[in-house]
Write a protein that holds these residues in place. Structure first.
Motif, PDB file in Angstrom:
ATOM      1  N   ASN A 105       0.819  -1.206   0.000  1.00 35.80           N
ATOM      2  CA  ASN A 105       0.000   0.000   0.000  1.00 35.80           C
ATOM      3  C   ASN A 105       0.858   1.262   0.000  1.00 35.80           C
ATOM      4  O   ASN A 105       0.519   2.245  -0.648  1.00 35.80           O
ATOM      5  CB  ASN A 105      -0.939   0.016   1.208  1.00 35.80           C
ATOM      6  N   LEU A 106       1.967   1.220   0.727  1.00 35.29           N
ATOM      7  CA  LEU A 106       2.837   2.400   0.746  1.00 35.29           C
ATOM      8  C   LEU A 106       3.399   2.674  -0.642  1.00 35.29           C
ATOM      9  O   LEU A 106       3.583   3.815  -1.029  1.00 35.29           O
ATOM     10  CB  LEU A 106       3.986   2.185   1.747  1.00 35.29           C
ATOM     11  N   PHE A 107       3.675   1.610  -1.387  1.00 33.47           N
ATOM     12  CA  PHE A 107       4.273   1.769  -2.715  1.00 33.47           C
ATOM     13  C   PHE A 107       3.228   1.645  -3.832  1.00 33.47           C
ATOM     14  O   PHE A 107       3.595   1.475  -4.985  1.00 33.47           O
ATOM     15  CB  PHE A 107       5.388   0.742  -2.923  1.00 33.47           C
ATOM     16  N   LEU A 108       1.967   1.727  -3.476  1.00 34.93           N
ATOM     17  CA  LEU A 108       0.908   1.573  -4.480  1.00 34.93           C
ATOM     18  C   LEU A 108       1.068   2.627  -5.577  1.00 34.93           C
ATOM     19  O   LEU A 108       1.141   3.820  -5.302  1.00 34.93           O
ATOM     20  CB  LEU A 108      -0.453   1.715  -3.798  1.00 34.93           C
ATOM     21  N   GLY A 109       1.149   2.160  -6.819  1.00 34.58           N
ATOM     22  CA  GLY A 109       1.279   3.082  -7.933  1.00 34.58           C
ATOM     23  C   GLY A 109       2.709   3.498  -8.212  1.00 34.58           C
ATOM     24  O   GLY A 109       2.980   4.148  -9.215  1.00 34.58           O
ATOM     25  N   ALA A 159      -5.026  -4.390  -7.032  1.00 31.05           N
ATOM     26  CA  ALA A 159      -5.424  -3.084  -6.492  1.00 31.05           C
ATOM     27  C   ALA A 159      -6.782  -2.652  -7.050  1.00 31.05           C
ATOM     28  O   ALA A 159      -7.639  -2.171  -6.307  1.00 31.05           O
ATOM     29  CB  ALA A 159      -4.360  -2.038  -6.815  1.00 31.05           C
ATOM     30  N   VAL A 160      -6.969  -2.849  -8.346  1.00 32.95           N
ATOM     31  CA  VAL A 160      -8.248  -2.472  -8.958  1.00 32.95           C
ATOM     32  C   VAL A 160      -9.380  -3.289  -8.341  1.00 32.95           C
ATOM     33  O   VAL A 160     -10.472  -2.774  -8.088  1.00 32.95           O
ATOM     34  CB  VAL A 160      -8.190  -2.666 -10.494  1.00 32.95           C
ATOM     35  N   GLY A 161      -9.114  -4.563  -8.066  1.00 28.97           N
ATOM     36  CA  GLY A 161     -10.141  -5.401  -7.460  1.00 28.97           C
ATOM     37  C   GLY A 161     -10.414  -5.047  -6.015  1.00 28.97           C
ATOM     38  O   GLY A 161     -11.542  -5.149  -5.540  1.00 28.97           O
ATOM     39  N   ALA A 162      -9.374  -4.621  -5.307  1.00 30.81           N
ATOM     40  CA  ALA A 162      -9.547  -4.310  -3.886  1.00 30.81           C
ATOM     41  C   ALA A 162     -10.239  -2.976  -3.714  1.00 30.81           C
ATOM     42  O   ALA A 162     -11.110  -2.823  -2.856  1.00 30.81           O
ATOM     43  CB  ALA A 162      -8.188  -4.288  -3.185  1.00 30.81           C
ATOM     44  N   ARG A 183      -7.062   4.120  -8.949  1.00 29.82           N
ATOM     45  CA  ARG A 183      -7.064   5.260  -9.866  1.00 29.82           C
ATOM     46  C   ARG A 183      -6.348   6.453  -9.235  1.00 29.82           C
ATOM     47  O   ARG A 183      -5.562   7.143  -9.876  1.00 29.82           O
ATOM     48  CB  ARG A 183      -8.508   5.637 -10.199  1.00 29.82           C
ATOM     49  N   ARG A 184      -6.615   6.662  -7.941  1.00 33.91           N
ATOM     50  CA  ARG A 184      -6.053   7.838  -7.286  1.00 33.91           C
ATOM     51  C   ARG A 184      -4.546   7.775  -7.122  1.00 33.91           C
ATOM     52  O   ARG A 184      -3.908   8.798  -6.929  1.00 33.91           O
ATOM     53  CB  ARG A 184      -6.696   8.022  -5.903  1.00 33.91           C
ATOM     54  N   VAL A 185      -3.971   6.585  -7.124  1.00 36.41           N
ATOM     55  CA  VAL A 185      -2.507   6.516  -7.061  1.00 36.41           C
ATOM     56  C   VAL A 185      -1.915   6.447  -8.468  1.00 36.41           C
ATOM     57  O   VAL A 185      -0.743   6.137  -8.634  1.00 36.41           O
ATOM     58  CB  VAL A 185      -1.996   5.328  -6.216  1.00 36.41           C
ATOM     59  N   GLY A 186      -2.732   6.755  -9.460  1.00 36.82           N
ATOM     60  CA  GLY A 186      -2.195   6.900 -10.804  1.00 36.82           C
ATOM     61  C   GLY A 186      -2.178   5.632 -11.627  1.00 36.82           C
ATOM     62  O   GLY A 186      -1.592   5.603 -12.698  1.00 36.82           O
ATOM     63  N   MET A 187      -2.818   4.563 -11.130  1.00 38.64           N
ATOM     64  CA  MET A 187      -2.862   3.347 -11.941  1.00 38.64           C
ATOM     65  C   MET A 187      -3.893   3.508 -13.060  1.00 38.64           C
ATOM     66  O   MET A 187      -4.922   4.153 -12.866  1.00 38.64           O
ATOM     67  CB  MET A 187      -3.255   2.147 -11.075  1.00 38.64           C
ATOM     68  N   PRO A 188      -3.643   2.908 -14.213  1.00 40.48           N
ATOM     69  CA  PRO A 188      -4.608   2.995 -15.318  1.00 40.48           C
ATOM     70  C   PRO A 188      -5.775   2.044 -15.061  1.00 40.48           C
ATOM     71  O   PRO A 188      -5.899   0.987 -15.693  1.00 40.48           O
ATOM     72  CB  PRO A 188      -3.788   2.566 -16.533  1.00 40.48           C
TER      73      PRO A 188
END
Ligand SMILES: Nc1ncnc2c1ncn2[C@@H]1O[C@H](COP(=O)(O)OP(=O)(O)OP(=O)(O)O)[C@@H](O)[C@H]1O
Ligand SMILES: [Mg+2]
Lengths: 270, 333
Positions: free
Chosen positions: A125-129, B202-205, B211-216
């Motif tokens: 979670n800390l490194f998410l994205g 992450a998308v599933g969770a 989206r907010r952490v910049g993932m497509p």
């Protein structure tokens, strides 16, 4: 304990005098929002908000529930695209295309709902994205080690870093959200009610963190309903009401009573 | 006087057991099934039967590996059986038309991925529930296959290389089994060790958090249906190669076996938690039950009842025990 609240008694002072105190007169704002409008269906969440943010200052953002604080700061973090208005960053006109754009410009936000992934572990979670990649694969060990350092730097104690976030306490989850936003050299750090679930010592740690990053020139936006905290770390306080900014005060020019009246919309002080 | 002491840390083994409870429980269930059929029949544990079982499980394993990604994003793909049938029929038609079989394989894989991505576009960009889009797909793709074949089975002739893929063996192990294990290994590495896999989880969770952490987030959501499309095409080709023909009636009810395998393996239907190891075990369990009941001379209709009962039991376990265990309910708040 509440600096400023006891010493100042006059209300209704000319709070709109721009950036006195630490901020050199004429300094260029890091962020300058003008006429920001955002509607959700029939709800006018923001009705033309102007806001400046200077390097090295902490701006407190207060207001009633549903005043539009989260919406305004989400626009700054690229989460929402505004329907109208302009945004300047370091004097340059920008249109944020999304959260990754804002992150690339070193704008970080602690969301009110924390925005954690419950089924991913603490380090993840800390490194998410911004996962650490080695030879095309996730470098889980490096992330776990750095995560430990990140949490230690903020005095956050979480014994088991491979625990899923769902298994942590509310305060621990909030601490992770704060660490995630604060640990990657932000230039603008937005905190939307970061202390609502924190215990005494942890709140102190967050306030100390704000003081610390301010010194390094970071602009901080702090949204909180704990008004006494504002007087300890903020340089300026902006008050929102029903989608507009109704007042702006230097902290030394206001006090608790004044602020409360501004928040509830008492016309006499505005 | 009160002493401030730190809480003790429980043993790491307890944490391990708690974290892997579902994979361990399906592993146990799989062993029980094996023991049951081994004692009830003489032939279940013979080498020939095991190889046969692996060959039959291969298409399920390939598609279930991709389905694990879909279900991890909290989605579902009901159209995989129809996609298998469509590719199965198209491949036979293309080979009958004289197109070289290696080219046919590439065309079919590309077509499968495109079909999947098209469904993904409706789901991710038009925000139509995956259930609806792929239910429509289930009807449409089978319909196209029926239309193209008029319901007849189309033989595949003079493509020995192609049929070898379905019937051949290397070192005694059926090629479909080898290929399916390769697919599962790749799926494991991607889901567990690569950035894309992390994005899927992450998308599933928490899609908005991703989206907010910049993932497509939209692309990730759409892409997993591209994976099931690709995997379905691969499975369709293997089935055509094994049977030496293409038919619009191939893989009826296939989607149920695939979804049952994934859910039985412990992948959460609520998204955010997927395990390829569990999917492999789930697939083997489903295949072993189907195979074992036949060896026991139980009516084939009974197999369907048992499979259905196992899906129900698996979903029950999945939602009851795990939702409470991991407090997954919180993420929707
Ligand atoms: N995604 C959304 N969809 C629809 N309406 C929204 C959305 N986000 C915010 N709103 C509406 O916009 C208004 C402002 O909400 P916002 O969350 O910005 O308030 P807030 O000042 O942060 O309040 P609080 O102190 O309760 O957090 C509210 O009326 C809210 O219902
Ligand atoms: Mg808010």
């Amino acid at each position: 304990m509440i600096a400023g609240a006891n010493t100042k008694t006059e209300t209704g002072s000319s709070g709109l005098q721009p950036h006195a105190g630490k901020i050199a007169a004429g300094a260029r704002p890091r962020v300058s929002m003008r006429g920001i409008v955002k509607t959700f269906g029939s709800v006018e969440a923001l009705r033309g908000v102007d806001l400046d943010l200077y390097p090295g200052e902490c701006l407190g953002l207060v207001g009633d529930n549903a005043a539009g604080k989260s919406t305004l700061t989400k626009i700054l973090s690229g989460t929402y695209i505004p329907d109208g208005g302009t945004l300047e960053i370091d004097g340059e006109d920008v249109r944020l295309t999304g959260p990754s754009d804002a992150r690339a410009r070193h704008i970080e936000m602690v969301f009110q709902d924390l925005s954690l992934c419950d089924t991913i572990d603490v380090a993840g979670n800390l490194f998410l994205g911004r996962e650490i990649i080695k030879n095309g694969f996730l470098d889980k060990r490096a992330m776990a080690e750095k995560a430990k350092e990140m949490l230690a730097a903020l005095d956050i104690r979480i014994p088991n870093l491979s625990a899923k976030v769902a298994q942590l306490s509310g305060g621990q989850r909030q601490a992770i959200a704060i660490a995630r936003a604060a640990s990657f050299q932000p230039q603008v750090l937005i905190m939307d009610e970061p202390t609502s679930a924190l215990a005494v010592a942890e709140v102190e740690a967050v306030l100390a963190l704000i003081e610390r990053v301010k010194v390094t020139g970071v602009s901080v936006v702090l949204i909180t309903h704990r008004l006494q905290d504002l007087f300890r770390v903020c340089d300026r306080i902006a008050v929102m009401y029903e989608g507009t900014k109704v007042a702006e005060r230097q902290v030394q020019e206001t006090n608790l009573e004044d602020l409360v009246r501004l928040i509830v919309g008492d016309e006499s002080v505005r | 006087m009160t002493l401030y002491t730190e809480r003790g840390q429980g043993s790491a083994i307890e944490d391990f057991l708690a974290e892997h409870a579902q994979v361990l429980s399906i592993a146990g269930f799989f062993l029980v099934c094996i023991l049951f059929f081994a004692t009830m029949t003489d032939t279940f544990l013979t080498g020939g039967n095991i190889l046969n079982l692996l060959r039959q499980a291969a298409p399920i394993l390939i598609v279930a590996s991709a389905m694990t990604f879909v279900i991890t994003t909290a989605g579902i793909d009901l159209s995989v059986g129809s996609q298998v049938a469509l590719v199965n029929a198209l491949a036979a038609i293309a080979i009958a038309a004289g197109i070289p079989w290696p080219l046919v394989i590439l065309m079919m894989l590309a077509a499968g991925a495109m079909i999947g991505l098209a469904q993904g576009w409706f789901i991710a960009h038009q925000e139509i529930p995956a259930f609806i889009v792929t239910l429509a797909g289930l009807s449409i793709f089978r319909g196209i296959a029926l239309l193209l074949t008029k319901g007849y089975s189309i033989p595949i002739r003079d493509a020995d290389g192609f049929t070898f893929l379905g019937r051949g063996a290397v070192a005694g192990i059926p090629i479909p089994a080898i290929l399916s294990v390769l697919v599962a290994i790749i799926a494991y590495v991607v889901l567990d060790r690569m950035r894309y896999g992390r994005q899927v989880v992450a998308v599933g969770a928490n899609r908005e958090a991703a989206r907010r952490v910049g993932m497509p987030a939209r692309w990730v959501t759409a892409s997993v249906y591209g994976l099931t499309g690709l995997a379905s095409a691969f499975a369709g080709l293997l089935i055509a190669a094994r049977l030496g023909s293409g038919s619009s009636n191939a893989a009826v009810g296939f989607e149920l076996d695939v979804i049952a395998a994934v859910v039985l393996g412990g992948t959460s239907l609520m998204g955010g938690r997927g395990t390829i190891i569990g999917t492999v075990l789930g697939t083997l369990t489903i295949a072993a039950i189907g195979n074992g009941l036949i060896l026991m001379h139980v009516s084939p209709f009974f197999t369907q009842i048992v499979t259905g009962a196992i899906i129900l039991a698996a979903i029950w376990l999945n939602t009851r025990i795990f939702a409470s265990g991991l407090r997954l309910g919180r993420k929707k708040s």
